[in-house]
Design an enzyme around this catalytic site. Structure first.
Site, short mmCIF file in Angstrom:
data_model
loop_
_atom_site.label_atom_id
_atom_site.label_comp_id
_atom_site.label_asym_id
_atom_site.label_seq_id
_atom_site.Cartn_x
_atom_site.Cartn_y
_atom_site.Cartn_z
N GLY A 47 -1.95 -3.42 -6.03
CA GLY A 47 -1.40 -4.76 -5.95
C GLY A 47 -0.38 -4.99 -4.84
O GLY A 47 0.23 -6.05 -4.77
N TRP A 49 -0.73 -5.55 -1.59
CA TRP A 49 -1.01 -6.66 -0.67
C TRP A 49 -0.81 -8.02 -1.36
O TRP A 49 -0.23 -8.93 -0.78
CB TRP A 49 -2.44 -6.55 -0.12
CG TRP A 49 -2.57 -5.53 0.98
CD1 TRP A 49 -1.68 -4.54 1.29
CD2 TRP A 49 -3.64 -5.42 1.92
NE1 TRP A 49 -2.15 -3.81 2.36
CE2 TRP A 49 -3.34 -4.32 2.77
CE3 TRP A 49 -4.83 -6.12 2.14
CZ2 TRP A 49 -4.18 -3.92 3.81
CZ3 TRP A 49 -5.67 -5.73 3.17
CH2 TRP A 49 -5.35 -4.65 4.00
N ASP A 66 -10.67 -6.02 -8.07
CA ASP A 66 -10.75 -4.57 -7.87
C ASP A 66 -11.54 -3.95 -9.03
O ASP A 66 -11.54 -4.47 -10.15
CB ASP A 66 -9.36 -3.94 -7.81
CG ASP A 66 -9.36 -2.58 -7.10
OD1 ASP A 66 -8.77 -2.49 -6.00
OD2 ASP A 66 -9.97 -1.62 -7.61
N ASP A 82 -16.48 -5.40 -9.77
CA ASP A 82 -17.02 -4.89 -8.51
C ASP A 82 -17.21 -6.07 -7.56
O ASP A 82 -17.66 -7.14 -7.99
CB ASP A 82 -18.39 -4.23 -8.80
CG ASP A 82 -18.91 -3.44 -7.62
OD1 ASP A 82 -18.77 -3.91 -6.47
OD2 ASP A 82 -19.47 -2.35 -7.85
N ASP A 105 -8.90 -4.32 1.75
CA ASP A 105 -8.39 -2.95 1.98
C ASP A 105 -9.35 -1.96 1.32
O ASP A 105 -8.99 -0.84 1.00
CB ASP A 105 -6.99 -2.86 1.34
CG ASP A 105 -6.17 -1.69 1.88
OD1 ASP A 105 -6.56 -1.13 2.91
OD2 ASP A 105 -5.15 -1.35 1.26
N LYS A 146 -9.96 -3.69 6.51
CA LYS A 146 -9.73 -2.28 6.88
C LYS A 146 -11.08 -1.62 7.11
O LYS A 146 -12.01 -1.79 6.32
CB LYS A 146 -9.00 -1.54 5.79
CG LYS A 146 -8.81 -0.05 6.16
CD LYS A 146 -8.00 0.70 5.15
CE LYS A 146 -8.80 0.99 3.90
NZ LYS A 146 -7.99 1.66 2.87
C1 LIG Z 1 -6.61 1.39 -0.61
S1 LIG Z 1 -6.87 0.68 -2.18
C2 LIG Z 1 -6.14 -0.92 -2.02
C3 LIG Z 1 -4.65 -0.95 -1.95
C4 LIG Z 1 -4.06 -2.35 -1.99
N1 LIG Z 1 -4.36 -3.10 -0.78
C5 LIG Z 1 -2.57 -2.33 -2.19
O1 LIG Z 1 -1.84 -2.62 -1.23
O2 LIG Z 1 -2.10 -2.04 -3.30
C6 LIG Z 1 -8.60 0.33 -2.15
C7 LIG Z 1 -9.13 -0.28 -3.44
O3 LIG Z 1 -10.50 -0.67 -3.25
C8 LIG Z 1 -11.11 -0.65 -4.53
N2 LIG Z 1 -12.57 -0.74 -4.40
C9 LIG Z 1 -13.42 0.15 -3.80
N3 LIG Z 1 -14.69 -0.28 -3.90
C10 LIG Z 1 -14.66 -1.48 -4.57
C11 LIG Z 1 -15.65 -2.42 -4.95
N4 LIG Z 1 -16.96 -2.23 -4.70
N5 LIG Z 1 -15.27 -3.54 -5.62
C12 LIG Z 1 -13.95 -3.76 -5.88
N6 LIG Z 1 -12.96 -2.90 -5.54
C13 LIG Z 1 -13.31 -1.77 -4.88
C14 LIG Z 1 -10.60 0.65 -5.12
O4 LIG Z 1 -10.72 0.65 -6.52
C15 LIG Z 1 -9.14 0.68 -4.63
O5 LIG Z 1 -8.25 0.23 -5.62
#
Ligand SMILES: C[S@@+](CC[C@H](N)C(=O)[O-])C[C@H]1O[C@@H](n2cnc3c(N)ncnc32)[C@H](O)[C@@H]1O
Length: 190
Positions: A47, A49, A66, A82, A105, A146
């Site tokens: 969370g 961002w 997420d 998803d 991200d 990203k």
């Molecule tokens: C690097 S983290 C994000 C960090 C966030 N921007 C923050 O500042 O707190 C990447 C996130 O992408 C999510 N993610 C990966 N594949 C996904 C998908 N297909 N659908 C939704 N979320 C996904 C992961 O569960 C993870 O929590």
């Protein structure tokens, strides 16, 4: 600053993630966030961002999605889902072409096999790009995604250039230099 120092700084400030500093730098350079923006945060947990958006622009409205759970943030509507099922979330799918800013991200789980990982990153980035184009306002929309500096980066940037009037690449100071992580900014969908 060393990447561990960014993590420490985030912890001291009570931020949810080190990723906050990366988005903060890109937002300050692009001015993509307005005080009343409608924002879609893809891959939002834990969370950081979403929280940053609300602290810079308290009147903004944030929708976040997420796979993982996320602790509540005031003014952020979170959906544990998803990205592939975004269309099924009526509260979001009713807002097509309305968002001012889409931020992603996302990172897929890595297999350690370079060719497979690069392909998975590219596929996920393309789905995210298509989602951004579907949901962004045509005249005011901006997109921050990203990705990673790999053999498919140029191909992704070309797809971005076909989708936006302006495309820029950012490597924020808080991004680990060795990680290969890099951000693309797209402004005003074509
Ligand atoms: C690097 S983290 C994000 C960090 C966030 N921007 C923050 O500042 O707190 C990447 C996130 O992408 C999510 N993610 C990966 N594949 C996904 C998908 N297909 N659908 C939704 N979320 C996904 C992961 O569960 C993870 O929590």
């Amino acid at each position: 600053m060393h990447s561990d120092s960014w993590a420490l700084k985030a912890k001291k400030l009570g931020l949810r993630s080190r990723a906050v500093f990366k988005l903060e730098e890109i937002l300050s350079k692009t001015q993509a966030l307005r005080h009343d923006s409608l924002v879609l945060d893809i891959g939002s947990a834990p969370g950081g961002w979403s929280e940053l958006i609300k602290s810079i622009a308290p009147s903004s409205e944030v929708y976040a999605i997420d796979l993982l759970p996320m602790d509540p943030i005031k003014g952020v509507r979170f959906f544990q889902e998803d990205l592939m099922n975004l269309e099924a979330i009526e509260e979001i799918s009713s807002l097509k072409l309305k968002f001012n800013l889409v931020i992603s991200d996302l990172a897929p789980n890595l297999t350690g096999i370079r060719a497979v990982d690069e392909e998975n990153i590219y596929e996920l980035n393309i789905v995210t790009l298509k989602t951004a184009i579907t949901y962004l306002n045509k005249s005011t929309g901006s997109f921050i995604i990203k990705t990673f500096q790999n053999s498919l980066f140029k191909k992704l940037r070309t797809q971005m250039e076909k989708s936006f009037h302006l495309v820029q690449t950012y490597k924020p100071a808080a991004s680990k230099s060795k990680s290969g992580e890099i951000y693309l900014f797209g402004d005003k969908p074509l």
